[in-house]
Design a protein around this motif. Structure first.
Motif, mmCIF file in Angstrom:
data_model
loop_
_atom_site.group_PDB
_atom_site.id
_atom_site.type_symbol
_atom_site.label_atom_id
_atom_site.label_comp_id
_atom_site.label_asym_id
_atom_site.label_seq_id
_atom_site.Cartn_x
_atom_site.Cartn_y
_atom_site.Cartn_z
ATOM 1 N N ILE A 207 -26.655 28.245 99.573
ATOM 2 C CA ILE A 207 -27.347 27.301 98.821
ATOM 3 C C ILE A 207 -26.994 25.925 99.698
ATOM 4 C CG2 ILE A 207 -27.569 25.785 96.552
ATOM 5 C CD1 ILE A 207 -28.210 28.758 96.506
ATOM 6 N N THR A 208 -28.033 25.363 100.050
ATOM 7 C CA THR A 208 -28.306 24.134 100.955
ATOM 8 C C THR A 208 -28.952 23.224 100.557
ATOM 9 O OG1 THR A 208 -29.976 24.957 102.419
ATOM 10 C CG2 THR A 208 -27.848 25.678 102.916
ATOM 11 N N PHE A 241 -35.942 25.019 95.898
ATOM 12 C CA PHE A 241 -35.584 25.178 94.348
ATOM 13 C C PHE A 241 -36.299 23.836 93.664
ATOM 14 C CE2 PHE A 241 -31.453 27.532 93.997
ATOM 15 C CZ PHE A 241 -32.244 28.735 94.284
ATOM 16 N N ASN A 242 -37.542 23.308 94.496
ATOM 17 C CA ASN A 242 -38.288 22.177 93.936
ATOM 18 C C ASN A 242 -39.111 22.485 92.915
ATOM 19 O OD1 ASN A 242 -39.277 19.553 93.524
ATOM 20 N ND2 ASN A 242 -40.098 19.418 95.548
ATOM 21 N N PRO A 256 -31.631 17.427 92.289
ATOM 22 C CA PRO A 256 -32.494 16.929 93.547
ATOM 23 C C PRO A 256 -33.319 17.830 94.081
ATOM 24 C CG PRO A 256 -30.030 16.309 93.776
ATOM 25 C CD PRO A 256 -30.422 17.603 92.567
ATOM 26 N N ASN A 257 -34.474 17.409 94.284
ATOM 27 C CA ASN A 257 -35.623 18.056 94.820
ATOM 28 C C ASN A 257 -35.633 18.714 96.154
ATOM 29 O OD1 ASN A 257 -36.259 15.963 96.419
ATOM 30 N ND2 ASN A 257 -37.951 15.293 95.092
ATOM 31 N N GLU A 308 -38.551 15.206 90.408
ATOM 32 C CA GLU A 308 -38.719 13.878 90.667
ATOM 33 C C GLU A 308 -37.494 13.064 91.119
ATOM 34 O OE1 GLU A 308 -40.239 11.747 87.235
ATOM 35 O OE2 GLU A 308 -42.225 12.796 87.123
ATOM 36 N N THR A 309 -36.174 13.767 91.049
ATOM 37 C CA THR A 309 -35.182 13.514 91.435
ATOM 38 C C THR A 309 -34.819 13.340 93.044
ATOM 39 O OG1 THR A 309 -33.945 14.159 89.314
ATOM 40 C CG2 THR A 309 -32.371 13.304 91.189
ATOM 41 N N GLU A 310 -34.929 12.308 93.406
ATOM 42 C CA GLU A 310 -34.716 12.087 94.930
ATOM 43 C C GLU A 310 -33.273 12.419 95.490
ATOM 44 O OE1 GLU A 310 -36.976 11.990 97.361
ATOM 45 O OE2 GLU A 310 -38.619 11.662 95.931
#
Length: 344
Positions: A207-208, A241-242, A256-257, A308-310
């Motif tokens: 997971i990166t 995972f966005n 986070p996206n 939407e979370t940057e």
């Protein structure tokens, strides 16, 4: 006085009884004498036989010595010799006698070997029963997912097979967040753990996120687009995972996206050959593909809007420059202090 008593006693015993007793006494005496004579004769005979056997043994030894000298000097050969190798006939024990004899001679060896066998059996049993993960995931992103090991495990377990046939599926998530914002000691420790896992070769899915160092990204397979043509969630880092679907799966509303599920290249390590690493890659890719296919379909069916979370952006160069400036200021302050002290 005694003669008088004997005479009186004889007078008291009837003549018939007296004669009978006297006869018995003489017969008993004769019998004893005969037995003693027989024993003497037997002893004499045994002595004669022993002397005879001794003479024969000495004669045989002398003969054997002579034949040995003749053999040694080549006068006769072995076929002409009367010397025969004698083998002592061994008594064959059976049943409890054999067991008792064996235990007497080898009991310490039996106890030692039994102890070794018990240790080997215990280690083997423990190794067989030890819980082994059917799949291992490396979590190196530093964005909050490191606190969601349970959610990640449950998510991956839905797509993983019971590869060890122990009746249940277990996925192990190893969290070693590699953040450029970590202090030196933490970053160094997590980096060591990460490379140790790479050497072990079990964890192929990683997971990166966008803050993952390029050094680690270069270990991942960038050609996944060829296996999933037209999938908008696949890029050079792997599977994105966005999506709200993934946020709900991992119970992480503000995820986070920039999170990706990557899969690293099979490579030879100190612990694994290239063939073994390829086998781990193939096994992990089955799970990887199941997740990609399922999540992609669910996102398309729900017209998933994405997250939407940057992501947090770390300006490592600026931070490094600030640290350098702080170090310079600290050195200047120390120098001025030392100079003031010398002036005093």
């Amino acid at each position: 006085m005694s003669d008088k008593n004997n005479i009186e006693n004889q007078n008291l015993i009837p003549d018939d009884d007296y004669e009978y007793e006297k006869k018995l006494a003489e017969e008993e005496r004769s019998r004893r004498l005969a037995e003693e004579e027989k024993l003497r004769e037997q002893a004499e005979n045994e002595k004669k036989l022993e002397r005879q056997r001794e003479k024969e043994r000495e004669k045989r030894i002398a003969q054997e010595r002579l034949e040995l000298l003749q053999l040694k000097n080549g006068v006769i050969d072995e076929s002409q010799s009367t010397i025969k190798e004698e083998h002592e006939e061994k008594t064959k024990l059976k049943g409890m006698a054999w067991i008792s004899n064996f235990w007497y001679h080898y009991k310490y060896m039996i106890i030692f070997m039994s102890f070794i066998a018990a240790v080997v059996i215990f280690i083997t049993y423990s190794e067989i029963k030890r819980e082994r993960p059917d799949l291992t995931i490396l979590m190196i992103a530093d964005n909050g997912l490191a606190q969601r090991d349970k959610e990640l495990e449950e998510f991956f377990e839905k797509y993983t097979d019971d590869t060890d046939d122990n009746g249940y599926v277990h996925v192990s998530v190893i969290s070693v967040p590699l953040s450029p914002n970590s202090d030196y000691q933490t970053a160094n420790a997590n980096s060591s753990k990460f490379f140790a896992q790479l050497q072990a070769g079990d964890a192929m899915i990683v997971i990166t996120d966008s803050n993952t160092d390029e050094e680690y990204k270069n270990l991942m397979d960038p050609t996944l687009g060829e296996d999933f043509p037209g999938n908008k969630y696949i890029d050079e880092l792997g599977f994105s995972f966005n999506s709200r679907v993934m946020a709900d799966e991992l119970k992480y509303e503000y995820m986070p996206n920039d999170v990706h599920m990557s899969i690293r290249y099979p490579a030879k390590t100190m612990d694994l050959s290239l063939e073994e690493s390829q086998e781990n890659y193939d096994k992990s890719f089955v799970v990887f593909k199941r997740i990609v296919d399922d999540i992609t379909q669910r996102c398309e069916e729900s017209n998933d809007p994405g997250l939407e979370t940057e992501p947090i952006k770390y300006d490592t160069d600026e931070k490094s420059e600030e640290s350098t400036q702080d170090s310079i200021k600290a050195d200047e302050k120390d120098s001025s202090t030392v100079g003031a002290g010398n002036d005093q």
